[in-house]
Motif scaffolding. Structure first.
Motif, mmCIF file in Angstrom:
data_model
loop_
_atom_site.group_PDB
_atom_site.id
_atom_site.type_symbol
_atom_site.label_atom_id
_atom_site.label_comp_id
_atom_site.label_asym_id
_atom_site.label_seq_id
_atom_site.Cartn_x
_atom_site.Cartn_y
_atom_site.Cartn_z
ATOM 1 N N GLY A 152 26.447 -12.895 70.622
ATOM 2 C CA GLY A 152 26.453 -12.693 72.071
ATOM 3 C C GLY A 152 25.166 -13.146 72.728
ATOM 4 O O GLY A 152 24.088 -13.016 72.157
ATOM 5 N N TYR A 153 25.283 -13.700 73.955
ATOM 6 C CA TYR A 153 24.130 -14.186 74.716
ATOM 7 C C TYR A 153 23.467 -13.043 75.460
ATOM 8 O O TYR A 153 24.124 -12.033 75.722
ATOM 9 N N PRO A 154 22.173 -13.198 75.828
ATOM 10 C CA PRO A 154 21.266 -14.286 75.468
ATOM 11 C C PRO A 154 20.831 -14.218 74.006
ATOM 12 O O PRO A 154 20.782 -13.148 73.428
ATOM 13 N N VAL A 155 20.499 -15.393 73.445
ATOM 14 C CA VAL A 155 20.001 -15.442 72.075
ATOM 15 C C VAL A 155 18.583 -16.012 72.052
ATOM 16 O O VAL A 155 18.140 -16.652 73.007
ATOM 17 N N LEU A 156 17.898 -15.728 70.955
ATOM 18 C CA LEU A 156 16.510 -16.151 70.819
ATOM 19 C C LEU A 156 16.345 -16.898 69.501
ATOM 20 O O LEU A 156 16.809 -16.439 68.463
ATOM 21 N N PHE A 157 15.708 -18.085 69.573
ATOM 22 C CA PHE A 157 15.371 -18.825 68.354
ATOM 23 C C PHE A 157 13.940 -18.467 67.964
ATOM 24 O O PHE A 157 13.061 -18.421 68.817
ATOM 25 N N LYS A 158 13.726 -18.211 66.673
ATOM 26 C CA LYS A 158 12.392 -17.859 66.183
ATOM 27 C C LYS A 158 12.041 -18.680 64.945
ATOM 28 O O LYS A 158 12.940 -19.038 64.181
ATOM 29 N N ALA A 159 10.755 -18.896 64.741
ATOM 30 C CA ALA A 159 10.285 -19.636 63.567
ATOM 31 C C ALA A 159 10.174 -18.694 62.370
ATOM 32 O O ALA A 159 9.594 -17.620 62.479
ATOM 33 N N LYS A 166 4.815 -17.596 69.012
ATOM 34 C CA LYS A 166 4.844 -19.055 69.182
ATOM 35 C C LYS A 166 6.176 -19.637 68.726
ATOM 36 O O LYS A 166 6.695 -19.236 67.701
ATOM 37 N N GLY A 167 6.681 -20.590 69.509
ATOM 38 C CA GLY A 167 7.888 -21.296 69.100
ATOM 39 C C GLY A 167 9.172 -20.546 69.358
ATOM 40 O O GLY A 167 10.217 -20.943 68.862
ATOM 41 N N MET A 168 9.112 -19.443 70.117
ATOM 42 C CA MET A 168 10.341 -18.716 70.435
ATOM 43 C C MET A 168 11.010 -19.361 71.655
ATOM 44 O O MET A 168 10.329 -19.731 72.605
ATOM 45 N N LYS A 169 12.328 -19.491 71.600
ATOM 46 C CA LYS A 169 13.074 -20.084 72.723
ATOM 47 C C LYS A 169 14.336 -19.275 72.994
ATOM 48 O O LYS A 169 15.089 -18.978 72.070
ATOM 49 N N VAL A 170 14.557 -18.958 74.272
ATOM 50 C CA VAL A 170 15.738 -18.197 74.673
ATOM 51 C C VAL A 170 16.823 -19.162 75.142
ATOM 52 O O VAL A 170 16.531 -20.157 75.799
ATOM 53 N N ALA A 171 18.080 -18.866 74.806
ATOM 54 C CA ALA A 171 19.219 -19.573 75.391
ATOM 55 C C ALA A 171 20.126 -18.539 76.046
ATOM 56 O O ALA A 171 20.561 -17.593 75.383
ATOM 57 N N GLU A 172 20.396 -18.737 77.339
ATOM 58 C CA GLU A 172 21.206 -17.768 78.106
ATOM 59 C C GLU A 172 22.707 -18.044 77.957
ATOM 60 O O GLU A 172 23.530 -17.164 78.176
ATOM 61 N N ILE A 174 25.797 -21.294 76.314
ATOM 62 C CA ILE A 174 26.031 -22.393 75.369
ATOM 63 C C ILE A 174 25.358 -23.684 75.822
ATOM 64 O O ILE A 174 24.870 -24.478 75.007
ATOM 65 N N SER A 175 25.236 -23.875 77.134
ATOM 66 C CA SER A 175 24.638 -25.118 77.646
ATOM 67 C C SER A 175 23.140 -25.213 77.331
ATOM 68 O O SER A 175 22.559 -26.289 77.394
ATOM 69 N N GLU A 176 22.515 -24.095 77.013
ATOM 70 C CA GLU A 176 21.075 -24.111 76.727
ATOM 71 C C GLU A 176 20.763 -24.151 75.228
ATOM 72 O O GLU A 176 19.598 -24.228 74.835
ATOM 73 N N ILE A 177 21.814 -24.071 74.403
ATOM 74 C CA ILE A 177 21.596 -23.979 72.955
ATOM 75 C C ILE A 177 20.902 -25.212 72.383
ATOM 76 O O ILE A 177 19.909 -25.101 71.655
ATOM 77 N N GLU A 178 21.393 -26.404 72.731
ATOM 78 C CA GLU A 178 20.866 -27.617 72.114
ATOM 79 C C GLU A 178 19.360 -27.773 72.382
ATOM 80 O O GLU A 178 18.579 -27.986 71.450
ATOM 81 N N ASP A 179 18.954 -27.637 73.649
ATOM 82 C CA ASP A 179 17.532 -27.762 74.000
ATOM 83 C C ASP A 179 16.685 -26.697 73.295
ATOM 84 O O ASP A 179 15.617 -26.998 72.749
ATOM 85 N N ALA A 180 17.174 -25.463 73.330
ATOM 86 C CA ALA A 180 16.418 -24.354 72.730
ATOM 87 C C ALA A 180 16.261 -24.572 71.221
ATOM 88 O O ALA A 180 15.166 -24.388 70.671
ATOM 89 N N PHE A 181 17.332 -24.986 70.577
ATOM 90 C CA PHE A 181 17.316 -25.243 69.129
ATOM 91 C C PHE A 181 16.265 -26.302 68.792
ATOM 92 O O PHE A 181 15.403 -26.104 67.933
#
Ligand code: MV4
Length: 448
Positions: A152-159, A166-172, A174-181
């Motif tokens: 479920g959204y929002p999701v967070l990418f972590k290193a 550092k390097g954490m990216k949120v995607a709100e 599906i359209s933000e997944i590719e950039d965040a990844f």
């Protein structure tokens, strides 16, 4: 017990560790960069060695130089302090390999907890609550989309090799997944030399609450309660307190027991901290810090236990002299990190300290290495003092903190003390109604 300890650090924490060594009757060796020659930890130590030029990479991170200093002075142990090499498993292994005891956990536990995916897996296995997320690393955009749908959204990418944000990216969505990844992956590669990333459900407005633990090599593990470290900026903690206003005695006891049980199962030995996010009454494990922490003094003031002495005694193979039921938590403690920074912009403010006066009185503790005429070098951390305030109640603690900050004089540079004077008059702060985003986003948006 050890005969002689090398302290591989500088500043206030080096002074703090020196004090513990002296109390235990252990000889000390200070190491320092060229510019740090007249620092207090150098003056207080029995011996000192210059380990290199000013840049941290050439001195306080210079493994060959530090190891030589320890060998040449005949040290039988090394305390890495905080930051620098304190969580470096390779360094710890080399130190131990030279017959010098690394004062910290087994290098195996440094690597295990340094891998955030593995750390989370272990903790989950041992009954510690974690945030919903990917099962291990995430290798493709398609996989990321599938996992996001599941958790479920929002999701967070972590290193996986990250920490500290550092390097954490949120995607709100599906359209933000590719950039965040892609961004998370490239930042992970640049910052940590490892582009392994994982995903979690993003918690929007949690508190940061951590549990201090101490474990000896005989399987005895205790916790010293929690510290609320929510008041931070750019992943730099500024104010820490204990107890946390948001916890009931029940919640406190439960999370303490969970942390202790996990540490027992892992077989961890030494002092350590389990970091959690806390939202809507629920805890979520984030990371374990496998070292002494800057804010350890908060728990020392709350319990009367000398965490650094215990850490050294445990490393020397001694047994904890108390159990969980011997620990008394009394009153309320707050710590204010005094940084040589502009209180508005947070830009570093190195330079010469002119007049200097530290507050005092019942329940006031200042851990620092600065003195009048000291010139703060631009090469290192901006922390110059920690003001700790202890009182019977939180309200009294806030009043005492206001008095102490008014007494504090550090002329010639800008410090975060000016910010704290304002914060201590803010109604959210007075109520204890804060989160990890409060200082960055909330408190200036309305009148206090
Ligand atoms: C999070 C989060 C929200 N949701 N994980 C930042 C540093 C790293 N230790 C963990 N961090 C966060 N992880 C999920 N699933 C928000 C943060 C976070 C944070 C955590 C603690 C203290 C300050 C913070 C500031 C921004 C983000």
């Amino acid at each position: 017990m050890f005969q002689k300890i090398l302290i591989a650090n500088r500043g206030e924490i080096a002074v703090r560790i020196l004090r513990a060594c002296k109390m235990l009757g252990i000889k000390t060796v200070a190491v320092h960069s060229v510019i740090d020659e007249s620092l207090m930890h150098v003056r207080f130590a029995d011996e000192s060695v210059c380990i290199g030029p000013n840049r941290a990479a050439d001195s306080y991170l210079n493994v060959a130089s530090i190891l030589s200093a320890a060998e040449l002075t005949g040290c039988d142990a090394l305390h890495p302090g905080v930051g620098f090499l304190s969580e470096n498993a390779k360094f710890a292994k080399m130190v131990n390999g030279h017959g010098i005891k690394f004062i910290g956990p087994d290098p195996l536990h440094l690597s295990e907890m340094g891998d955030k995916i593995l750390a989370k897996k272990k903790m989950m296995e041992y009954g510690v609550p974690v945030v919903k997320g990917s099962d291990g690393d995430v290798q493709s955009v398609d996989a990321a989309k599938r996992i996001a749908e599941e958790i479920g959204y929002p999701v967070l990418f972590k290193a996986a090799s990250g920490g500290g944000g550092k390097g954490m990216k949120v995607a709100e969505s599906i359209s933000e997944i590719e950039d965040a990844f892609r961004l998370a992956k490239s930042e992970a590669r640049v910052n940590f030399g490892d582009d392994t990333i994982y995903m979690e459900r993003y918690l929007k407005n949690p508190r940061h609450i951590e549990i201090q633990i101490i474990a000896d090599s005989f399987g005895n593990v205790v916790h010293l309660g929690e510290r609320d470290c929510s008041i931070q900026r750019n992943h730099q903690k500024l104010i820490e307190e204990s107890p946390c206003t948001a916890l009931s005695p029940d919640q406190r006891q439960k999370i303490g027991e969970i942390a202790v049980r996990a540490v027992e199962k892992i077989g961890y030995v030494g002092v350590g901290t389990l970091e959690f996010l806390f939202e809507d009454g629920e805890f979520f494990f984030m990371e374990m810090n496998t070292r002494l922490q800057v804010e350890h003094g908060v728990s020392e003031e709350l319990t009367g236990i000398d965490i650094v002495s215990e850490q050294i005694r445990i490393a020397a193979g001694e047994r904890l002299s108390f159990g969980q039921s011997d620990i008394r938590f009394s009153g309320h403690v707050m710590e204010f990190r005094i940084n040589a920074e502009d209180s508005e912009t947070f830009l570093p403010s190195p330079g010469r300290i002119e007049e200097l006066f530290f507050p005092g009185g019942n329940g006031i503790r200042v851990d620092s290495h600065i003195y009048s005429e000291y010139v703060i070098p631009p090469f290192y951390d901006s922390l110059i003092a920690k003001l700790m305030v202890r009182a019977d109640s939180r309200q009294e603690c806030l009043s005492k903190a206001r008095c102490a900050l008014d007494e504090l004089v550090i002329d010639g540079i800008s410090t975060t003390a000016e910010l704290y004077k304002k914060l201590l008059r803010n109604t959210d702060m007075i109520r204890g109604d804060v989160s990890i985003h409060w200082l960055e986003d909330d408190w200036k948006n309305y009148d206090t």
